[in-house]
Write an enzyme that holds these catalytic residues in place. Structure first.
Site, PDB file in Angstrom:
ATOM      1  N   ASP A   1       8.746   5.595   8.147  1.00  0.00           N
ATOM      2  CA  ASP A   1       8.303   6.880   8.701  1.00  0.00           C
ATOM      3  C   ASP A   1       7.361   7.648   7.792  1.00  0.00           C
ATOM      4  OD1 ASP A   1      10.037   7.819   6.741  1.00  0.00           O
ATOM      5  OD2 ASP A   1      11.614   8.403   8.146  1.00  0.00           O
ATOM      6  N   GLY A   2       7.158   7.163   6.567  1.00  0.00           N
ATOM      7  CA  GLY A   2       6.248   7.843   5.656  1.00  0.00           C
ATOM      8  C   GLY A   2       6.822   9.090   5.019  1.00  0.00           C
TER       9      GLY A   2
ATOM     10  N   ARG B   1       3.804   6.049   1.983  1.00  0.00           N
ATOM     11  CA  ARG B   1       4.175   7.461   2.150  1.00  0.00           C
ATOM     12  C   ARG B   1       3.616   8.326   1.021  1.00  0.00           C
ATOM     13  NH1 ARG B   1      10.540   7.842   0.505  1.00  0.00           N
ATOM     14  NH2 ARG B   1      10.494   6.409  -1.243  1.00  0.00           N
TER      15      ARG B   1
ATOM     16  N   ARG C   1      -2.146   0.266  -9.372  1.00  0.00           N
ATOM     17  CA  ARG C   1      -1.052  -0.625  -9.770  1.00  0.00           C
ATOM     18  C   ARG C   1      -1.572  -2.050  -9.954  1.00  0.00           C
ATOM     19  NH1 ARG C   1       3.079   1.977  -6.722  1.00  0.00           N
ATOM     20  NH2 ARG C   1       2.423   4.120  -6.351  1.00  0.00           N
TER      21      ARG C   1
ATOM     22  N   ARG D   1       3.234  14.646  -7.312  1.00  0.00           N
ATOM     23  CA  ARG D   1       3.217  14.019  -8.626  1.00  0.00           C
ATOM     24  C   ARG D   1       1.784  13.910  -9.137  1.00  0.00           C
ATOM     25  NH1 ARG D   1       5.485   7.949  -7.130  1.00  0.00           N
ATOM     26  NH2 ARG D   1       3.802   7.292  -5.733  1.00  0.00           N
TER      27      ARG D   1
ATOM     28  N   ASP E   1       4.016  -4.179  -7.393  1.00  0.00           N
ATOM     29  CA  ASP E   1       3.351  -2.994  -6.841  1.00  0.00           C
ATOM     30  C   ASP E   1       3.906  -1.704  -7.423  1.00  0.00           C
ATOM     31  OD1 ASP E   1       5.627  -3.967  -5.103  1.00  0.00           O
ATOM     32  OD2 ASP E   1       5.367  -1.974  -4.242  1.00  0.00           O
ATOM     33  N   ASN E   2       4.954  -1.801  -8.256  1.00  0.00           N
ATOM     34  CA  ASN E   2       5.522  -0.633  -8.925  1.00  0.00           C
ATOM     35  C   ASN E   2       5.198  -0.615 -10.412  1.00  0.00           C
ATOM     36  OD1 ASN E   2       6.705   0.157  -6.524  1.00  0.00           O
ATOM     37  ND2 ASN E   2       8.677  -0.761  -6.982  1.00  0.00           N
TER      38      ASN E   2
ATOM     39  N   GLY F   1       0.806  -1.218   0.000  1.00  0.00           N
ATOM     40  CA  GLY F   1       0.000   0.000   0.000  1.00  0.00           C
ATOM     41  C   GLY F   1       0.837   1.265   0.000  1.00  0.00           C
TER      42      GLY F   1
END
Length: 722
Positions: free
Chosen positions: A267-268, A233, A326, A319, A408-409, A230
Site C-alpha cells: 500500500d505504500g 513507499r 543502494r 529521513r 537493496d538495503n 525500488g
C-alpha cells in the site's frame, strides 16, 4: 556525514518552501534518466492531470530508468473508487479511474509561508482539497535539523510538541499557538512532510523543472534474487545544499507517503510503530558515531488505517541523507543472468544506464578525486567497500543488529539504512537473530560482516563488465560503450572486472578489522595498540559475556569505573564487590556464581596489567593518580553509552504514543529521542548514591529507561511488518 566547514556566519532560517535547490548539475533528477512513463518534471503536470495511475500502478519500468516521478498520496490501498455522485453510468472505466485519481493530485497552487528571501524561491507549493487529512506532528529531531538542515525554519513546532518528559501527566498541556507567522511556517512544514502539499516546478517555462521521485533498484532478498524492487513507499521531495558546504546536499525523503510504481502489491504506507523505531534509531546510531541516514520528522495520520497483522494508524517519517542510492540501484541495470526467481519481473541489462549511474555516483555521491577521463569503476567499488566495512565494524562493536541486510538495503555511501526489525544486543550472544522472519539466521549478529561482503560482491558483479572495459581502455568508458558489442566480449570484460574480487575482500577485511579493534580499544579505555589485545582482552571478554550471559552494554559502562588498584591492592574484597556489581546488571547471572567470579578475576588481572602500562599516557604530566584514572573514566564514558535503545524501551514508547499521541506520548517520545542522541550522559542520576525514593519522578523514569527491562524482552525478536 558532517559538513566540511564550521558555520562562521549566522544562518538565515527559511521555511521549507523557500529552501534553495542545488545547482542543476547537482540535482539527481536532472542528471539521471526518468521513467519514460513519468517523464521530465517539465511535463509531469500532464501526467497528474491525464494519466495519474501510472504513478501508482505496479509495473516493470523501462530498462533505462533510474527513477520515476511520483507525488505523495496519503490514501488507503486498494483505493476505494466511488461511482459518480449523480449516479450516471460509467462507460469508460479506465478514463473514470484516471479522473478519480486526478482529483487527489496536487494541481492547485497554494500560497507559500512568508520568507526573508521571497525573490529567491525556486519551487511552488501545490495541493488539492481532496488531499485533506488529519495530520499531527509528533516528532521533530533537533539533532537531524542541526546537522543537516540548520537553515530550515520550523516555526513553533517544538512548542507544539512540548518539553521532553517521561513523567509528564496529561494535565501539563504544552503551549499551542494557533496563529501568526511561526504557526504558518510550522503548518507548511507539516503539510509538505506529510505529502499533503507538494513542492514542484513544472511546465515548459520552468527555470529549473523539479518534482518528487522514487528510485528504481533490484536486489537479493535473503540470498535469493528478487528482481525489480525500488522505492515502494519512499518518495524524495527535495534536495538542498548545506549552508556551510555548498558541495554537500541533503535529500529529504518521505517514508510511508503512498504507492509508487515500485510498490508491487503493497500500500505504500507505514505504520506508527515502525516509523517511531526508525525515527529514534537513526539518530541513536549517529550519536554512537556509526554512519547512518538521519531523521527529521514524524507526522501521525490517525484517520488513515493501515492493515498489517492488525489495523494500525499511518505515519510518515522524513529521513535525510546526501544520497539514498543502494547496491541494488546498480544491480537493476546489470542483473544476474539465467536465474530463476519469484518477483515482479526484471529488465535486461542496460549498460549505458549503468554508466550514467556510475558517473553520477563517482562525481556527486562518493565524490571520488579522479581525473575526468580516469577509470572509475574499480575505484567506486573499493570506496563503497571501505565505507560499508567501516559501518559494519561499528555495528559489531556496539551490538547493533540490522535484521534485513538484503542488497537493496545496503547503501552505496556506507550508511545504515532502512531500519526494520533491528535490535541492540542485550545479553551477549553472537548467534542472536533479531528478525523472527530470519528462520535460518542468515542475518544473525555474527554473520553481519559476511552479509555486507556478499552485498559488495553483488555490486562488483553488476559493475564487472564496465570495470573490465575500462581496464582494457585505460580510461573511463564513454556513452554507448557496450553498443553493438558481442555477448562474448561482455563476458570477457565481466571476467576481467571480477578479478578484483580478492583485492576487494582483502580491503573489506583490513578496514573492518582495523575499525573493529579500534572501537573496542576505545570502549576499554586503551589508547595504544598491542598485538595481544584482540585475543587476550577483547575476544576473551566477549566469550566471558556469552558464557555467563552478561549484558553487553551495561558491562562496558561498569568497566569505566575499574581501577587497576582493585587487583594490585592485595585484598580481594573490593574486587569481589566490583565483580558482583557486574553480575548485578544481568538477571541470568547469579551473584554467587563461582565460575563467573573465577573468569572475571582472571580477565580483570590481564586488563589491570594492560591498563597500568598506559598510566603514564593518561597522566598527561599529572602526579596525582586519582586524576589520571578519573580522566580515563571520563574518556571511557564517552565511548560506552549509559542509555541504549533497547527493545523494551521501543515497545513502551510506541505504546505511550499510540495511547496518547497528542500530549504525554509525544513528550515522552521527545525525551527518548533526547536520551538516544545523548547516550553517554549520566541519565537517572547515575553518579550519585541516592536511592530511587530520593529521586525526582523524571530521574526515576530516566533510571528505569537505562535498565534492562523485563526479562521477556531480552533477546526479543521483531517482525519485518511495517
Amino acid at each position: 556525514m558532517k559538513p566540511s566547514r564550521l558555520l562562521r556566519m549566522p544562518v538565515i532560517k527559511l521555511p521549507i518552501s523557500a529552501l534553495p535547490l542545488p545547482p542543476k548539475s547537482y540535482i539527481l533528477t536532472c542528471n539521471l534518466t526518468p521513467d519514460p512513463a513519468t517523464p521530465a518534471a517539465s511535463a509531469f503536470r500532464d501526467v497528474l492531470t491525464n494519466n495519474p495511475s501510472v504513478q501508482r500502478r505496479s509495473r516493470v519500468v523501462d530498462p533505462s530508468t533510474h527513477f520515476s516521478h511520483v507525488t505523495p498520496l496519503n490514501l488507503q490501498f486498494p483505493y476505494r473508487i466511488q461511482p459518480p455522485e449523480d449516479g450516471e453510468e460509467v462507460k469508460d472505466k479506465s478514463k473514470y479511474v484516471e479522473h478519480w485519481l486526478s482529483a487527489y493530485e496536487p494541481l492547485d497552487e497554494r500560497p507559500c509561508a512568508p520568507a526573508q528571501n521571497e525573490g529567491a524561491k525556486h519551487l511552488k507549493k501545490y495541493s488539492r482539497d481532496k488531499r485533506e487529512i488529519e495530520r499531527e506532528l509528533i516528532g521533530l529531531s533537533d539533532s537531524g535539523l542541526r546537522d543537516c538542515l540548520p537553515h530550515l525554519a520550523v516555526g513553533d513546532a517544538f512548542a507544539q510538541i512540548g518539553a521532553p518528559s517521561l513523567s509528564a501527566s496529561g494535565e501539563e498541556t504544552p503551549l499551542r499557538p494557533v496563529s501568526g507567522e511561526k504557526a504558518a511556517v510550522r503548518q507548511e512544514l507539516v503539510d509538505v512532510l506529510t505529502g499533503h502539499s507538494v513542492l514542484m516546478s513544472t511546465g515548459e517555462d520552468a527555470e529549473a523543472p523539479y518534482a518528487p521521485w522514487s528510485l528504481r533498484y533490484s536486489g537479493h532478498q535473503f540470498g535469493l534474487w528478487a528482481g525489480q524492487l525500488g522505492d515502494g513507499r519512499a518518495i524524495s521531495i527535495l534536495e538542498t545544499p548545506h549552508p556551510s558546504d555548498p558541495e554537500l546536499t541533503y535529500e529529504l525523503q518521505l517514508k510511508g507517503a503512498g504507492r509508487t510504481p515500485y510498490s508491487r502489491s503493497a500500500d505504500g504506507l507505514a505504520v506508527l510503530r515502525s516509523s517511531i523505531r526508525e525515527y529514534l534509531c537513526s539518530e541513536a546510531m549517529h550519536a554512537l558515531h556509526i554512519p547512518t541516514t538521519r531523521s527529521l520528522a514524524l507526522i501521525h495520520l490517525p484517520e488513515l488505517e493501515v492493515i498489517r497483522e492488525e489495523v494500525e494508524s499511518a505515519c510518515v517519517l522524513t529521513r535525510l541523507a546526501p544520497s539514498f542510492l543502494r547496491i541494488g540501484s546498480f544491480q537493476a541495470l546489470n542483473p544476474p543472468q539465467n536465474i530463476f526467481f519469484l518477483g515482479g519481473g526484471q529488465q535486461e541489462a542496460h549498460y549505458d544506464a549503468l554508466r550514467i549511474l556510475g558517473e553520477w555516483t563517482r562525481r556527486r555521491v562518493l565524490r571520488l578525486p579522479l581525473a575526468e577521463d580516469a577509470p572509475w569503476g574499480k575505484a567506486l567499488v573499493m570506496e563503497c567497500a571501505r565505507r560499508n566495512a567501516k559501518m559494519v565494524a561499528g555495528w559489531q562493536a556496539y551490538g547493533f543488529m540490522h535484521g534485513v541486510i538484503n542488497t537493496d538495503n545496503v547503501s552505496i555511501m556506507g550508511l545504515t539504512i532502512d531500519y526494520g526489525p533491528y535490535a541492540f544486543m542485550d545479553i551477549f550472544n553472537e548467534n542472536h537473530i533479531c528478525n523472527h522472519s530470519d528462520e535460518e539466521g542468515r542475518y544473525a549478529y555474527r554473520f553481519q560482516p559476511t552479509m555486507i561482503t556478499f552485498a559488495l560482491r553483488s555490486l562488483l558483479n553488476a559493475l564487472a563488465p564496465l570495470i573490465g572495459a575500462e581496464s582494457e581502455l585505460g580510461a573511463a568508458v564513454k556513452a554507448g560503450w557496450a553498443d553493438d558489442v558481442s555477448k562474448e566480449k561482455i563476458e570477457e570484460w565481466t571476467k576481467k572486472g571480477a578479478e578484483i574480487e580478492a583485492e576487494m575482500k582483502s580491503e573489506i577485511e583490513s578496514v573492518m578489522e582495523k575499525e573493529y579493534w579500534t572501537l573496542f580499544r576505545k570502549r576499554l579505555g586503551l589508547k595504544t595498540e598491542e598485538t595481544s589485545d584482540a585475543d587476550e582482552l577483547i575476544r576473551s571478554l566477549l566469550s566471558l559475556l556469552q558464557t555467563h550471559k552478561l549484558d553487553f552494554h551495561s558491562t562496558f559502562r561498569r568497566l569505566c569505573a575499574f581501577r587497576p588498584s582493585l587487583v594490585s591492592a592485595g585484598s580481594s574484597g573490593e574486587l569481589d564487590a566490583f565483580i558482583a556489581s557486574l553480575a548485578k546488571k544481568s538477571p541470568e547471572t547469579s551473584l554467587g556464581d563461582a565460575d563467573a567470579a573465577r573468569d572475571w578475576h582472571a580477565w580483570l588481572a590481564k586488563y589491570a596489567e594492560r591498563v597500568d602500562r598506559e598510566a603514564g599516557i593518561w597522566a598527561e604530566g599529572s602526579e596525582d593518580p586519582r586524576k589520571t584514572w578519573e580522566r580515563r573514566e571520563r574518556a571511557m564514558r564517552r565511548a560506552n553509552p549509559r542509555f541504549v535503545l533497547r527493545q523494551w524501551v521501543l515497545e513502551e514508547i510506541i505504546k505511550r504514543v499510540q495511547d496518547d499521541p497528542g500530549e504525554t506520548g509525544k513528550r515522552a517520545l521527545a525525551k527518548v529521542h533526547e536520551m538516544a542522541t545523548n547516550p553517554y550522559e549520566p541519565w537517572g542520576a547515575e553518579d550519585d548514591g541516592r536511592s530511587d525514593g530520593e529521586l525526582s519522578e523524571e530521574e526515576k523514569e530516566e533510571r528505569r529507561f537505562c535498565g534492562l527491562g523485563a526479562n521477556k524482552f531480552l533477546g526479543f525478536q521483531c517482525s519485518c511488518s511495517s
